[in-house]
Design an enzyme around this catalytic site. Structure first.
Site, mmCIF file in Angstrom:
data_model
loop_
_atom_site.group_PDB
_atom_site.id
_atom_site.type_symbol
_atom_site.label_atom_id
_atom_site.label_comp_id
_atom_site.label_asym_id
_atom_site.label_seq_id
_atom_site.Cartn_x
_atom_site.Cartn_y
_atom_site.Cartn_z
ATOM 1 C CG ASP A 163 -2.322 0.621 1.122
ATOM 2 O OD1 ASP A 163 -2.259 1.716 0.818
ATOM 3 O OD2 ASP A 163 -3.267 -0.190 0.682
ATOM 4 C CG HIS A 237 -4.927 3.718 1.035
ATOM 5 N ND1 HIS A 237 -4.610 2.412 0.523
ATOM 6 C CD2 HIS A 237 -6.457 3.752 0.834
ATOM 7 C CE1 HIS A 237 -5.569 1.787 0.090
ATOM 8 N NE2 HIS A 237 -6.703 2.437 0.261
ATOM 9 C CB SER A 582 -9.389 0.687 0.063
ATOM 10 O OG SER A 582 -8.555 0.906 -1.169
#
Ligand SMILES: *[C@@H]1O[C@H](CO)[C@@H](O)[C@H](O)[C@H]1NC(C)=O
Ligand SMILES: *[C@@H]1O[C@H](CO)[C@@H](O)[C@H](O)[C@H]1NC(C)=O
Ligand SMILES: *[C@@H]1O[C@H](CO)[C@@H](O)[C@H](O)[C@H]1NC(C)=O
Ligand SMILES: *[C@@H]1O[C@H](CO)[C@@H](O)[C@H](O)[C@H]1NC(C)=O
Length: 813
Positions: A163, A237, A582
């Site tokens: 990620d 994220h 996600s």
């Protein structure tokens, strides 16, 4: 390196010189000028073909490739430059043997014909699967599996997260009470800018690496003011994802006062290894593969991948290829389905050796309703956490698209610079969703002097709502609510032109924030944005496989970025609330680690089988889950696959549909892929004749059944599926089949009873699906119809449920 040899060949020409001579001939045939741009390719080679003159594969790759590149540049009169010493971006050793390099398409084509080169795949650039428009992310808090977390359960397992990196200084990544790093671990924490492994890593975060060579060779050197050359997460994220999968218990946790309570990941004792592969310009395949390669060598048990791109055949899909090697090594790979919903055929990451995860809601939301001047109350959601509007006070309401002046379109979307401060000042502004991120719209309104924002869905977004941490008082409303508000503004302004005192008649509104609401019904619902089936590559494999929480998820967040994810947001929060598939994916990654911990021998396919056959399709009102897009229509198998994951049940599935590497190879044979294409995925030479005789694509031992027919008049249509189930329940058990046939079909199962004599025993059965003629199952011209049913095996204790889906395609005209 190796170049000297190329210029001074020894008397007996080694293989690579024949290759180069061949290339030279090929390249001389190329047109002198090519307008095509260089791009990155991933080259897979046959390990055994390395000529012995080269001490290592890297020598061989470099030598071959730099010669090829030189030839290409001389012959095409194209610019040299961008290669410094070596044109190789990454070499790969664990997932397969090969390398990535940047070159002209013609060079790639030429390379593909060289013996020893198995495949040459153009790189894709992937994006993060959050609902933040230009690509930022989200998180979640998990309240499941508390049971498992109290023991040391899962502490030997390592989850690799590919990620945006990790922000280690959060309580979610504390190693308090964790035992030593598992012996098998071969990974490490690398040092880098603002990332000192001695401080950043511990017995929780046991690995951290970053891969940016592919990114920089395509996009130029990174801007090190905006990005950090290290595993450190400057986006948020990756931190969010990692803490959803395996964050520790943190109490109290909340975002600006919302979702207050205990935050914890799915597998709070599992270890984490962060692989930073996503950068400002996206996530580049060559870097993602390098991370797969490292994760495999490091010894991760689970790979969590919340990124995706365009769906291409499996042999051209770098993620599918990397995931195949991982799954063969026993690593469970879960990937997000994508946020391309609610339209059909939007699901991504669809290879059958990947577990594909869609998103659903939880029974928690954040109501923030709009009260209009005419007394109408319109429901919305928000996690705005600042000062509220005074109770009972209304403010002027304007629709940016009508009153903003100038370009109505860009102002209705509240794009940067599109709002007239004279109109917007001290008003609540209604903005439409689209183009720029939802949080940026809030900033645009704030900058123009607005004091609040209502963000309305377009028709495409439907009624799906995501709560955001806006920088001003703001709420999100659905498409129909947007229409109500626009009509109100319109009627108020037209009556005000007639009225002698316009100020009495102008449109007004306020937003009432209600904080966190628990026990919401119905829940879960399938998130509007969650990508839907059918599977564009192989409709015989139902995708997504399952859904998991992905709407308004609380999880850890860096201290260097505000919760709105935009530069002007100076607020700091330990947790943030985000939405996207996600956020759904790492729930399944964490769950897979728990399942692996309780059943160490299980393959990745067995773990997925347990998740799928125990998933539920009913919400907390005991009716079929709804689709958030409309809010009043049931979702179906193309939306939720086998259903919503059910952790406590998945631990004891009773039966398992297992899949071996050979089964996957047979599947590829039955897709009619060429030898070469199959080899690009599997690294093996394959004889497909047996597999093709034995059956069809749908015979892969998958825990769901998908029959695809073409509507064509009279002749009988039927298909069958052969499956094998493994008893993982009791020693002596008898399972009975129960079928609900999809509308317009009859489904038979043979045998109907499966008597198991021992634990671990496998038994076969056959499922025959026949289309029933004249069933009233008429189709409209050009439309396909999808009907679903179920096959359930039960021994009275376990319920092993599989969806049966029948797609009747309209005939090609
Ligand atoms: C690098 O990023 C910083 C911060 O975002 C920005 O101010 C600067 O203009 C960027 N530099 C270049 C060369 O793009
Ligand atoms: C749903 O069904 C379960 C089991 O039959 C029952 O315990 C529960 O009360 C039901 N819930 C609702 C909302 O009807
Ligand atoms: C669902 O709600 C919409 C309005 O929100 C309405 O137009 C539609 O008819 C409803 N559909 C069903 C099946 O109730
Ligand atoms: C593969 O080829 C066979 C024989 O031509 C055909 O019947 C089958 O439908 C093909 N399968 C796919 C998935 O295209």
């Amino acid at each position: 390196m190796g170049m000297g040899m190329a210029r001074a060949p020894p008397p007996s020409l080694p293989l690579h010189h024949y290759l180069l001579l061949l290339l030279l001939h090929l390249l001389l045939l190329l047109p002198i000028f090519s307008l095509a741009q260089k791009r990155t390719y991933i080259i897979r080679v046959d390990r055994e073909s390395k000529p012995s003159v080269f001490p290592t594969h890297l020598h061989w790759y470099s030598s071959t490739l730099s010669s090829v590149v030189q030839l290409t540049q001389q012959n095409l009169l194209l610019q040299s430059a961008s290669f410094s010493s070596s044109p190789i971006i990454h070499t790969y050793e664990s997932i397969f043997h090969g390398f990535s390099a940047r070159m002209f398409p013609k060079t790639a084509e030429a390379l593909e014909m060289v013996p020893g080169v198995v495949s040459v795949i153009p790189e894709q650039i992937r994006e993060l699967h959050t609902t933040r428009s230009p690509g930022f992310l989200g998180l979640k808090s998990s309240d499941t599996s508390r049971l498992l977390a109290v023991s040391d359960f899962g502490s030997d397992l390592v989850i690799g997260v590919l990620d945006t990196g990790i922000y280690p200084e959060r309580r979610s990544f504390s190693d308090a009470g964790l035992g030593p790093v598992p012996d098998k671990w071969k990974g490490e924490c690398v040092s880098g800018n603002r990332f000192d492994p001695a401080v950043a890593c511990n017995r929780k975060l046991i690995g951290a690496k970053f891969f940016c060579a592919g990114y920089e060779v395509s996009s130029g050197k990174m801007n090190e003011t905006a990005e950090v050359r290290s595993p450190r997460d400057t986006d948020g994220h990756g931190t969010h994802i990692a803490s959803i999968a395996a964050g520790r218990y943190v109490y109290p946790a909340s975002t600006l006062g919302y979702a207050r309570g205990v935050a914890s990941g799915m597998a709070p004792k599992a270890r984490l290894s962060a692989y930073k592969v996503c950068w400002a310009a996206g996530c580049f395949d060559s870097d993602i593969l390098a991370a797969f390669d490292a994760a495999l060598a490091d010894g991760v048990d689970v790979i969590s991948l919340s990124v995706g791109g365009v769906v291409v055949p499996y042999y051209l899909d770098a993620i599918a290829i990397g995931a195949f090697a991982a799954s063969e090594a026993g690593i469970f790979v879960s990937a997000s389905a994508g946020n391309g919903g609610p339209g059909g055929l939007t699901v991504t990451n669809v290879a059958p050796w990947v577990t594909t995860v869609g998103a659903g809601s939880m029974d928690r939301d954040f109501p923030a309703n709009v009260k209009l001047g005419n007394g109408v109350i319109v429901p919305g959601v928000s996690v705005y956490g600042g000062p509220m509007f005074p109770v009972g006070k209304f403010f002027k309401l304007v629709y940016a698209g009508v009153e903003g002046g100038g370009d109505g379109y860009s102002s209705s979307l509240c794009l940067e610079g599109s709002l007239d401060p004279n109109v917007v000042k001290n008003t609540i502004v209604l903005c439409d969703r689209g183009i720029n991120s939802r949080e940026l719209k809030g900033e645009v309104v704030k900058k123009a002097g607005g004091i609040g924002m209502i963000l309305a869905n377009g028709v495409f977004d439907g009624e799906g709502l995501v709560a955001d941490c806006h920088v001003l008082p703001a709420t999100s409303v659905g498409a129909s609510a947007g229409d109500i508000i626009r009509r109100y503004i319109e009627s108020a302004s037209s009556s005000s032109t007639r009225s002698p005192s316009p100020s009495d008649k102008e449109a007004t509104a306020t937003i009432v924030f209600h904080g966190t609401r628990l026990g919401v019904q119905p829940a879960p619902v399938v998130a509007s944005f969650s990508s839907r089936g059918p599977n564009p590559q192989s409709p015989e494999i139902l995708k997504p496989d399952v859904i998991a929480p992905g709407l308004n998820i609380l999880a850890a967040w860096p201290n260097t970025i505000g919760p709105a994810g935009i530069a002007s947001d100076t607020r700091r929060t330990e947790f943030n609330i985000l939405s996207g598939t996600s956020m759904a994916c790492p729930h399944v990654s964490g769950l897979a680690a728990l399942l692996r911990a309780s059943h160490p021998g299980w393959s990745p396919a067995a773990i997925r089988s347990a998740l799928m056959t125990t998933a539920y399709t009913e919400d907390n009102r005991n009716t079929t889950m709804l689709d958030e897009t409309t809010g009043n229509v049931s979702a179906g198998v193309m939306d939720f696959g086998a259903g919503h994951v059910n952790p406590p049940k998945a631990i004891h599935p009773g039966l398992i549909y297992d899949i071996t590497t050979t089964d996957y190879i047979n599947f590829l044979c039955n897709l009619n892929y060429t030898q070469k294409n199959i080899r690009a995925i599997t690294r093996r030479t394959t004889d497909c004749s047996g597999a093709r005789r034995a059956g069809h694509v749908g015979n892969l031992n998958y825990p769901s059944f998908s029959a695809v027919f073409t509507q064509d008049g009279d002749h009988d249509q039927s298909t069958h599926f052969i499956r094998t189930v493994t008893n993982v329940g009791g020693p002596e058990v008898v399972y009975k089949a129960e079928v609900v046939s999809p509308e317009g079909t009859s489904v038979e199962v043979e045998p109907k009873w499966l008597p198991f004599r021992r634990f671990g025993q496998k038994l076969n059965f056959l499922v025959r699906v026949k289309v029933v003629k004249n069933s009233g199952n008429r189709l409209e011209a050009g439309a396909s119809s999808v009907k679903s049913g179920t096959l359930t095996w039960s021994d009275g204790k376990h319920i092993v449920r599989s969806p049966i889906v029948v797609t009747m395609q309209a005939p090609f005209s």
